[in-house]
Design an enzyme around this catalytic site. Structure first.
Site, PDB file in Angstrom:
ATOM      1  N   SER A 320       0.810  -1.212   0.000  1.00  0.00           N
ATOM      2  CA  SER A 320       0.000   0.000   0.000  1.00  0.00           C
ATOM      3  C   SER A 320       0.848   1.269   0.000  1.00  0.00           C
ATOM      4  CB  SER A 320      -1.013  -0.039   1.155  1.00  0.00           C
ATOM      5  OG  SER A 320      -0.392  -0.217   2.390  1.00  0.00           O
ATOM      6  N   ASP A 331       9.167   5.222 -10.983  1.00  0.00           N
ATOM      7  CA  ASP A 331       8.682   5.817 -12.233  1.00  0.00           C
ATOM      8  C   ASP A 331       9.350   7.154 -12.538  1.00  0.00           C
ATOM      9  OD1 ASP A 331       7.080   3.632 -12.417  1.00  0.00           O
ATOM     10  OD2 ASP A 331       5.170   4.704 -12.357  1.00  0.00           O
ATOM     11  N   LYS A 345      -1.292  -3.915  -3.531  1.00  0.00           N
ATOM     12  CA  LYS A 345      -2.554  -3.347  -3.060  1.00  0.00           C
ATOM     13  C   LYS A 345      -2.691  -1.939  -3.612  1.00  0.00           C
ATOM     14  CE  LYS A 345      -5.290  -2.044   0.917  1.00  0.00           C
ATOM     15  NZ  LYS A 345      -5.252  -0.590   0.725  1.00  0.00           N
TER      16      LYS A 345
END
Length: 429
Positions: A320, A331, A345
């Site tokens: 999470s 990224d 999740k």
């Protein structure tokens, strides 16, 4: 969902891990939000309808798992509840129709415990405890500086025999801690056994303790110093503690960092964003999408406190909020991710207080990494995969001090990567 014990799970001060599991990215209700009320005289029935209306208004899946949610309301309100316990049972049965383990009802005690944990503050004595593997005795691992335990002279290795006259031998840590914790400025009496000394009694005055969720150290790797930061969970002080660790390590002349998020089960969405901002000056961090398709993107805001090379350690217990940070750093090409695939999740829960002191966690949104990846049930793959063998995992479990050392294969690989980054920076200067 609870997970089996893992060698990299670090001990927490009076942990409530059964509530903060690898299932949690929490958000809070928007300002001005109020719980609808139908003015019913039967208070258990009012509570049941509070829950129904919150789910109807905010649940991420407008089909409610292809169930007739209006029919569920009629069914709930058609019953008479002689006690809150019966209402609680009916609420839990209704929520099962959503087939969502993250949308869950918490009775007042559990809800209070969750609120305390996410706040990062607990009322107690400030001691880290564990059960001795050999003697099964409740043992002090560490007394936090300036805590009641520290000021009373408790030391590592002290054994707690009784709390307020109640023997604790045979109790698990959670139950024993429940006896020790209490309201601030109240007294707890304990019987202590110390090697080489007579059994003695000590009385401590409880106070509010800020839970330490960050451990950090300077690691000497060849001729370079690397800053190692391990974050246990994302409570309300996560960004503050990580920032302090970064700044302290930079003062000690580190040339790069390793951020260890292994077995970090998550926590507050806001803290995932703020921790990411400590490392990233610009770029998207996370995009959240609600039921009607509305979305919001949190971005970096030029508040990064370091630009030094960075590697992030993750594994199947990184979930999470940990995955939000990992996705943002990966990224945006800010860090190299090392370890094994994360938990997977990609949904967000909102914490809703109810009128009787109980609470409701409801899944309200899905989230996506900056590159648009949906990681739910998929996880994030590391840039450099370093799985642990059973033997390696057992070694770390038996010797937790080896975590974050050259004997920890995942750490060793991350250190190697950061050293290459450091060398690349030096050559370009």
């Amino acid at each position: 969902m609870n997970h089996p014990s893992h060698p990299l799970r670090i001990l927490r001060f009076f942990s409530l891990s059964s509530l903060m599991t690898a299932s949690t990215v929490l958000s809070t209700p928007p300002p001005g939000y109020s719980i609808p009320s139908l003015g019913l005289k039967d208070s258990p029935k009012v509570l049941v309808d509070e829950v129904w209306q919150i789910v109807a208004k905010t649940y991420v899946d407008g089909t409610f798992n292809h169930s007739d949610w209006q029919a569920t309301r009629r069914e709930l309100l058609s019953k008479d509840y002689s006690s809150k316990a019966q209402a609680y049972e009916a609420i839990r049965a209704a929520l099962k129709k959503l087939n969502d383990p993250y949308t869950r009802f918490l009775d007042p005690q559990k809800f209070t415990e969750l609120a305390q944990q996410t706040s990062g503050e607990l009322s107690g004595i400030g001691a880290r405890l564990e059960l001795d593997k050999t003697t099964k005795a409740l043992t002090v691992v560490e007394a936090m500086p300036n805590s009641p335990a520290f000021e009373a002279g408790l030391k590592s290795g002290d054994r707690i025999l009784a709390v307020n006259g109640t023997p604790v031998r045979g109790l698990d840590v959670e139950k024993a801690v429940g006896l020790i914790r209490g309201k601030p400025n109240t007294t707890v009496k304990m019987k202590i056994s110390r090697p080489g000394a007579k059994v003695f009694d000590v009385a401590l005055t409880r106070k509010v303790i800020q839970v330490r969720i960050v451990t950090s150290a300077v690691k000497q790797e060849g001729s370079n110093r690397i800053g190692y930061i391990r974050l246990a969970e994302f409570d309300d002080h996560a960004d503050e503690q990580v920032k302090n660790a970064i700044q302290s390590l930079e003062k000690q002349q580190v040339k790069g960092f390793i951020l260890d998020l292994r077995q970090n089960p998550g926590g507050l969405l806001s803290m995932a964003v703020e921790v990411s901002r400590l490392w990233i000056d610009e770029g998207a961090i996370v995009k959240t999408v609600v039921r009607d398709g509305g979305s919001a993107t949190d971005e970096a805001n030029r508040t990064a406190v370091t630009k030094l090379p960075l590697a992030v350690l993750v594994d199947g217990g990184s979930a999470s909020a940990s995955e939000i940070v990992t996705g943002a750093l990966k990224d945006n090409r800010r860090a190299i991710v090392v370890g094994t695939k994360t938990f997977g999740k990609g949904i967000v829960q909102q914490v809703n207080p109810l009128s009787d002191g109980s609470g409701l966690n409801v899944t309200i949104a899905r989230y996506y990494t900056p590159n648009g990846a949906d990681i739910h049930h998929k996880g994030i793959l590391p840039d450099v995969a370093v799985p642990l063998t059973n033997a390696q995992a057992k070694t770390l479990a038996d010797n937790p001090k080896l975590i974050g050392s050259p004997s920890d294969p995942q750490y060793a690989k991350a250190a190697q990567i950061v050293l290459k980054q450091i060398q690349g920076v030096s050559q370009s200067e």
